[in-house]
Each structure stands twice: as structure tokens, then as C-alpha cells.
Design an enzyme around this catalytic site. Sequence first.
Site, PDB file in Angstrom:
ATOM      1  N   ASP A  53      20.376 -21.165 106.592  1.00  0.00           N
ATOM      2  CA  ASP A  53      19.911 -22.460 106.133  1.00  0.00           C
ATOM      3  C   ASP A  53      19.881 -22.563 104.618  1.00  0.00           C
ATOM      4  OD1 ASP A  53      18.941 -23.474 108.883  1.00  0.00           O
ATOM      5  OD2 ASP A  53      18.389 -24.972 107.378  1.00  0.00           O
ATOM      6  N   GLN A  54      19.541 -21.447 103.976  1.00  0.00           N
ATOM      7  CA  GLN A  54      19.521 -21.438 102.505  1.00  0.00           C
ATOM      8  C   GLN A  54      20.906 -21.741 101.971  1.00  0.00           C
ATOM      9  OE1 GLN A  54      17.832 -19.454 104.326  1.00  0.00           O
ATOM     10  NE2 GLN A  54      15.826 -18.998 103.424  1.00  0.00           N
ATOM     11  N   GLU A  55      21.898 -21.095 102.572  1.00  0.00           N
ATOM     12  CA  GLU A  55      23.279 -21.323 102.116  1.00  0.00           C
ATOM     13  C   GLU A  55      23.689 -22.769 102.363  1.00  0.00           C
ATOM     14  OE1 GLU A  55      25.863 -17.372 102.781  1.00  0.00           O
ATOM     15  OE2 GLU A  55      24.585 -17.924 104.461  1.00  0.00           O
ATOM     16  N   PHE A  56      23.245 -23.283 103.514  1.00  0.00           N
ATOM     17  CA  PHE A  56      23.569 -24.659 103.878  1.00  0.00           C
ATOM     18  C   PHE A  56      22.952 -25.626 102.859  1.00  0.00           C
ATOM     19  CE2 PHE A  56      22.791 -28.582 106.303  1.00  0.00           C
ATOM     20  CZ  PHE A  56      24.075 -28.827 106.753  1.00  0.00           C
ATOM     21  N   LEU A  91       2.613 -46.243 110.399  1.00  0.00           N
ATOM     22  CA  LEU A  91       1.276 -46.468 109.857  1.00  0.00           C
ATOM     23  C   LEU A  91       1.353 -46.711 108.358  1.00  0.00           C
ATOM     24  CD1 LEU A  91      -0.646 -43.496 111.498  1.00  0.00           C
ATOM     25  CD2 LEU A  91      -0.913 -45.896 112.040  1.00  0.00           C
ATOM     26  N   GLU A 133      -7.910 -38.116 113.139  1.00  0.00           N
ATOM     27  CA  GLU A 133      -7.046 -37.154 113.830  1.00  0.00           C
ATOM     28  C   GLU A 133      -6.044 -36.557 112.843  1.00  0.00           C
ATOM     29  OE1 GLU A 133      -5.287 -39.678 116.826  1.00  0.00           O
ATOM     30  OE2 GLU A 133      -7.247 -40.538 117.295  1.00  0.00           O
ATOM     31  N   LYS A 177      -2.844 -35.459 111.113  1.00  0.00           N
ATOM     32  CA  LYS A 177      -1.496 -35.993 111.325  1.00  0.00           C
ATOM     33  C   LYS A 177      -0.516 -34.833 111.283  1.00  0.00           C
ATOM     34  CE  LYS A 177       1.555 -39.616 109.590  1.00  0.00           C
ATOM     35  NZ  LYS A 177       2.719 -38.826 109.229  1.00  0.00           N
ATOM     36  N   GLU A 181       2.930 -35.848 119.465  1.00  0.00           N
ATOM     37  CA  GLU A 181       3.811 -35.181 118.517  1.00  0.00           C
ATOM     38  C   GLU A 181       4.368 -33.890 119.084  1.00  0.00           C
ATOM     39  OE1 GLU A 181       3.772 -37.240 116.087  1.00  0.00           O
ATOM     40  OE2 GLU A 181       4.799 -36.268 114.423  1.00  0.00           O
ATOM     41  N   LYS A 185      -8.330 -44.148 112.937  1.00  0.00           N
ATOM     42  CA  LYS A 185      -8.142 -45.326 113.793  1.00  0.00           C
ATOM     43  C   LYS A 185      -9.499 -45.943 114.071  1.00  0.00           C
ATOM     44  CE  LYS A 185      -4.412 -42.892 116.103  1.00  0.00           C
ATOM     45  NZ  LYS A 185      -4.029 -42.120 117.286  1.00  0.00           N
TER      46      LYS A 185
HETATM   47  S1  IVH Z   1      -0.836 -43.159 116.033  1.00  0.00           S
HETATM   48  C1  IVH Z   1       0.511 -47.507 115.732  1.00  0.00           C
HETATM   49  N1  IVH Z   1      -1.914 -40.792 115.808  1.00  0.00           N
HETATM   50  O1  IVH Z   1       2.408 -40.524 112.404  1.00  0.00           O
HETATM   51  C2  IVH Z   1      -0.016 -46.113 115.829  1.00  0.00           C
HETATM   52  N2  IVH Z   1       0.266 -41.111 114.904  1.00  0.00           N
HETATM   53  O2  IVH Z   1       3.319 -43.089 110.753  1.00  0.00           O
HETATM   54  C3  IVH Z   1       0.929 -45.078 115.315  1.00  0.00           C
HETATM   55  N3  IVH Z   1       1.259 -39.100 113.911  1.00  0.00           N
HETATM   56  O3  IVH Z   1       5.253 -41.705 113.979  1.00  0.00           O
HETATM   57  C4  IVH Z   1       0.799 -43.728 115.798  1.00  0.00           C
HETATM   58  N4  IVH Z   1      -0.432 -37.756 114.330  1.00  0.00           N
HETATM   59  O4  IVH Z   1       4.585 -39.381 114.518  1.00  0.00           O
HETATM   60  C5  IVH Z   1      -0.835 -41.552 115.530  1.00  0.00           C
HETATM   61  N5  IVH Z   1      -2.995 -38.767 115.724  1.00  0.00           N
HETATM   62  C6  IVH Z   1      -1.914 -39.497 115.442  1.00  0.00           C
HETATM   63  C7  IVH Z   1      -0.773 -38.976 114.786  1.00  0.00           C
HETATM   64  C8  IVH Z   1       0.304 -39.831 114.524  1.00  0.00           C
HETATM   65  C9  IVH Z   1       0.783 -37.844 113.817  1.00  0.00           C
HETATM   66  C10 IVH Z   1       2.577 -39.550 113.402  1.00  0.00           C
HETATM   67  C11 IVH Z   1       3.464 -40.184 114.429  1.00  0.00           C
HETATM   68  C12 IVH Z   1       3.884 -41.520 113.887  1.00  0.00           C
HETATM   69  C13 IVH Z   1       3.443 -41.444 112.463  1.00  0.00           C
HETATM   70  C14 IVH Z   1       2.913 -42.780 112.004  1.00  0.00           C
END
Ligand code: IVH
Length: 676
Positions: free
Chosen positions: A34-37, A84, A117, A119, A177, A285
Site C-alpha cells: 500500500d505504501q508503494e501504491f 449529518l 454515540e 461516531k 457501521e 441525537k
Molecule cells: S445516524 C440521519 N449514528 O456518520 C442520521 N450515524 O454523517 C444519520 N455514523 O453515514 C446517521 N456513527 O456512517 C448515525 N451513531 C451513529 C453513527 C453514525 C457513525 C456515520 C454514518 C453516517 C455518518 C453521518
Amino acid sequence: MKDSLIKKEYSRKIKLFQKYNREYYNNNTSLISDQEFDLLKNEILDLEKSYSFLKNKNSPSLSIGSIPSKNFKKVKHRVPMLSLGNAFNETDLINFEKKILNFLSLGKSEEIVYSAEPKIDGISASLLYKDGVFVQGLSRGNGVEGEDITKNLKTISDIPKKILAENFPKSIDIRGEVFIKNSDFKLMKDKFSNPRNAASGSLRQKDPNITKKIPLKFIAYTFGYAENLTISSQSDFLKNLKSWGFQTNKFNKKIISTKNLVSYHKELDEKRKELDFDIDGIVYKVNDFNLQKRLGFAANAPRWAIAHKFSANSSISEIINIEIQIGRTGALTPVAKIKPVNIGGVIVSNATLHNEDEINRKDIRVGDIVTVERAGDVIPHVISVDQKKRKINSKKFFFPKKCPSCGSKTVKDFNEQTKKFDAVRRCASEGYDCEKIAVEKIKHFISKEALNIDGFGKRIVENFWSLKILRFPQDIFQLNYKKIENLEGWGDLSVNNLKNSINKSKKVSLDRFIYALGIRHIGQENAKLLAQHLKTADNFFKLSKTKDVKTLLNIDGIGETQIKSIVNFFSNKINLEVLYELKKVLNIPNAEIINRSGVLKNKTFMLTGKLKGISRAEAKSLIEKNSGKILSNVNRKLDYLIVGDKPTIKKINTAKELNITTITQNEWIKMLNKTS
Ligand code: IVH
């Protein structure tokens, strides 16, 4: 080196790049590390940067984004997978909450409960369950349609194949995810550049037996379509996910108030290094599903959620030059060309300086030593200048007073609302007179959200422009394919593909068409509003002739600024010409009128005064959700004037004169509660 030698070397590298890519995606073999790539990729990009005549459609600079691989069937999501909005600091969070409180008409001291939550930086997937059985799994794709990667997802042990729990909905899309643990990634480091790529690459394998060998994980966090879901909050939903057999994040937490969100952000940021998976922020959220429903969505993201990214990475570099870029709307954006630096794993050589005011405020000059920040997907920007390191002979930077592309004068608009001049300076030339603006307009026209011409990228537009193949959007439909076939990097197959996708794009919805024209202040949302109002392309073309835009003022969301801009657009001869040429080749079906079956169908409303317990924005969105229409002034088309506290007397009087029914908030609520 001679130009011809450079070209030869560049072609050789591109061919190699293609070969490695092909092997990797089609035959699942990595011929180099991957490094070479990455090195090869960077060499190509560097060559392109140094020699502007180097262009190739197979260049890594053109292959960006998550275009669904052609190997998988495309399937429409039952409910779109949206993205988001981002927050980077406490102020962003305070503003996020302020907007929520305003929309819900709640007082400043009211407390909102959030589900926080982590991300995870992986690949999102949507899993369709019918009668408890996992039947289909899709990648996010472009949010509207994804790739059917069911077979690959089935190899993931975290994904339950059958759920027997009685309270599991009959039909539901579980979303979450897909990712790979850092410890697992270590064992396959030479194949992929980072855990996210490893997860993405593994999910896109043609042969699920290969996916199976990779220890992919799945964490669930939300749902798309759901039938008879009786759960009333996100935190309860997360609990249920666990009881149904899904993995959820152990750092999920219910939190009240933005202050506590900030401290949790700090806490997790510190813990981040110890985690066995990459997180790039925290998603907050609004916990209550009822509130989520009331808040709804704006453009592409929900009003009830935000991603709070972890702090930006920054590095120090030197400004080599300041260039002025010209955007589609004529905005002149200064960009600092800096000595390439590695910021958080990405080589950065351009940083935006935003606008003229910003340069003056920070007194940014060529030769300055500056701190450059790169946060998430945001364009790198210069945050500060090290004045102590400035050379004595450094000269102040003067922003050009003429457009560097066409020489027209540049102007700063006066904003009637703020009573201030814009910070942004613009090229005053209209339509397609300024070369740079024209190129940007064409790029916009073909973009994903507009005509969405597959395989027709920004670089191709630039290339065709410099070869005089393209001047106006309509030229796209009269391309000289014979000529293109003979260009370097093009062949039978690629020309045929281009032809096909151009042909496909000729059928375009009215809102996309309006958006594609690139009228200033008419983004996707406003284009949709206009399309809903105008209904047919003919009405739009009529409008361009008559310029009778008064009725547009009745569209909620369209104001003076937008109308002025539309009139301005229609006043330009070239714009009209483009419009009529496009009319000849495009097939624009009538706008699909959304949800016309609600209880307020065919009824128009206007609000005056303050309503109790509900904000104006929410009242409007409620009316629209129930198929009613909002008018912004009292006229004969108005059916009901809703009168709140301290109304405008003039409006009530005009309504009386025109025999329009005035109703109270309660009467309006009764109308809403009536079942049709
Ligand atoms: S909710 C409309 N919850 O973040 C609600 N997303 O930019 C959208 N993601 O594509 C998703 N952890 O891949 C939600 N606890 C979580 C999340 C999460 C990661 C990612 C997801 C989404 C992106 C939103």
C-alpha cells in the site's frame, strides 16, 4: 525534462496505477504494498500539479467519492440514508441547540435530552429484515440508492441472520457501521492503507469468501424504514437493538445539556487512543422520537442530530503564493499555495484564505509562516500567521480589484438585511462571459445533484474546455465523439460510456434542471420549491420570458433575494440562449407533486402574530406536511389567516376586505386533527 518526456513518464505511471487498481478490485490481489501504491498515486498528483497539461481520465485525482462499484446491483433505499451536519466546537453546539429550541418554540432554559454515540469511522450499511430474517443488505451509495452487498454482509458474525424476539418489527431496516478493529487491521497493514479502507475494500469484494476471511464488525445505531415501531426514544431503541442481538457501542450515553456534551466529548477524545476502533467524533441525537419527528429534516441532514468532530489536526508551513480562484457565482476565493505538509496523514498543499476581509484582518502575506488546520472533510485553512518569523522585506498582499480571469471589475454586494457589505468580492461579469465562471457553471451543471452525468468529471470539463470542445452546457449534447476518441486517455469503450451517460441524463426532473442552471441563491431546496410551484418545464420557460415572478413570493422559503437573483438570471441574454438550447434537447417531465393527500389539501394559510407553544417554522412545516400551502402575503388566493398573539392589524384588515377567513390557533389545530 522535455514536455514529451514528462508526458511519457506520466502515461507510464497512469498505466501502472490502472493495472494495480484493476488487479486489486477485480482479482483481489495487491501487486505492490500500500505504501508503494500511495507513493505512485502521489507522484501522479505531483506531476499534474507541476504540469497543467497533464490530464488523464484514469488519474487518481479524478477517482474520488463512493461511486457504487459496477459489480453490484443498485437498489433504492426505502428511506434515504442522509448525512449529518458537523460541529467543531462548543459554539457550534450551542447554535445547534438554539435552533432546536427555536423550532420547537421552547424557552432558552428548557433542557434537551440527547443520545450521544461515538461516531465510528467505517462504512455504513442498511440491513433489511422481513419477519425477523435478514434478507437484503445495502451500502450507503449516494444516500438514495446503494449497492446490494447482502452476500458480503452475511459473512459478518455481528449481523444476526434471524431474530426471534417478539417485539422485533415485521419489516425494518437496521442501520449501522461496518468496521475493522485496529488490532485486526495490524495483521493486514500491507494490504490496505487504513482500517476504513480495509473495511470498504473487503465489503466490495466480488467473492464473499474473501470478505469472510476479514474480521469485519458491525455496530448498529439507527433504522430507516420501520413498520409499527412502538419505541419512543433513541436510547430505548439502542437498548432494544442489544436485546435483539445486535452489537451497540458501549460508550453510548444519554446526556442532558450542551455543557455535558462538551465534557463527554473531552472525555472520549482522551480515551480515543486506547480504543480498538477509530472514532472521528460523537453523534448527538435528540433522544425523544416525537421531537425528532417534529424537527424533521433540512436539505440533506436532520435538524435533530449533529456530528461533533474531534479537534482538527494542524501543521506549520510556508505560503509560497496566493492564488485567486473564481467560483460559479463569481466569488473570488484566495487560496494559499503552501509548501506541502502532512496533516493527520494527508499531504496538504493548498489552504483556503476564505475572502478579502480575512486576508486583511490577519494580514496574510506571501512568504509567511502559517499554521494550517484540517478538520474532518473541511477544506484546509490558514488559522494564524507567525508574525515573528516574517521577513523584513515582506510585502502586504493586495486583493485584485479586477477579475483575474476576464478583467471585469469586481464588486462587493450590499446586504440589505445586515446593512453591511459582503466579505466576498465577486467578478461582476454575468453568465458565460467570464471563462472561469463558465467552466464552473458547466461543472455544476453535470454534478451529481444536477444532471448527474456518470463519468463526466470536473477534470474532463476543464480538459474539454481547454480544447474548445465545450463552451456552454448545451454543447455537452453535441459533442464531437470522433474528436474525443482520438484524445489521449480516451478509447472506444470510454467514449461509448460517456455517450450513454450523456444520453441518459437528457431525461431530468424539473427541480434538478432548475438547480443545474446554477442561478445564484437557488440551491437544491429552493429548486425543489420552485419545481413544486411551477409544476411544468413550460411554466418555467414561460417565466423566463415574462419575468412575471410575483407569484413566486407566495412560495414559503423563496424571498426577495432569490427572486431578484432569478430576474437577474433571466435578464441575461446568454442565459436565455442556454435555456432555449437546453429546452430543445432535454426531456423534463412534470414535477411529481409530493403528498397531496393530507387534511389541509388545496388550502392556503398565512400566519400573523405569535402562536402558543409552537414556533413559526414548525407551524409552517406542519402545514406543509399535511399538504397545505403557505402564502407570504394576504391576497385573494389565501384561504385562512391564522391569528396569534399581537398580530399585524393591517393583515387582519386586508383579510377582512378580501373576505378571507381568519382563524385562531385552536381552530387551526382542530383542522389538523380532523381525519379526512
Ligand atoms: S445516524 C440521519 N449514528 O456518520 C442520521 N450515524 O454523517 C444519520 N455514523 O453515514 C446517521 N456513527 O456512517 C448515525 N451513531 C451513529 C453513527 C453514525 C457513525 C456515520 C454514518 C453516517 C455518518 C453521518
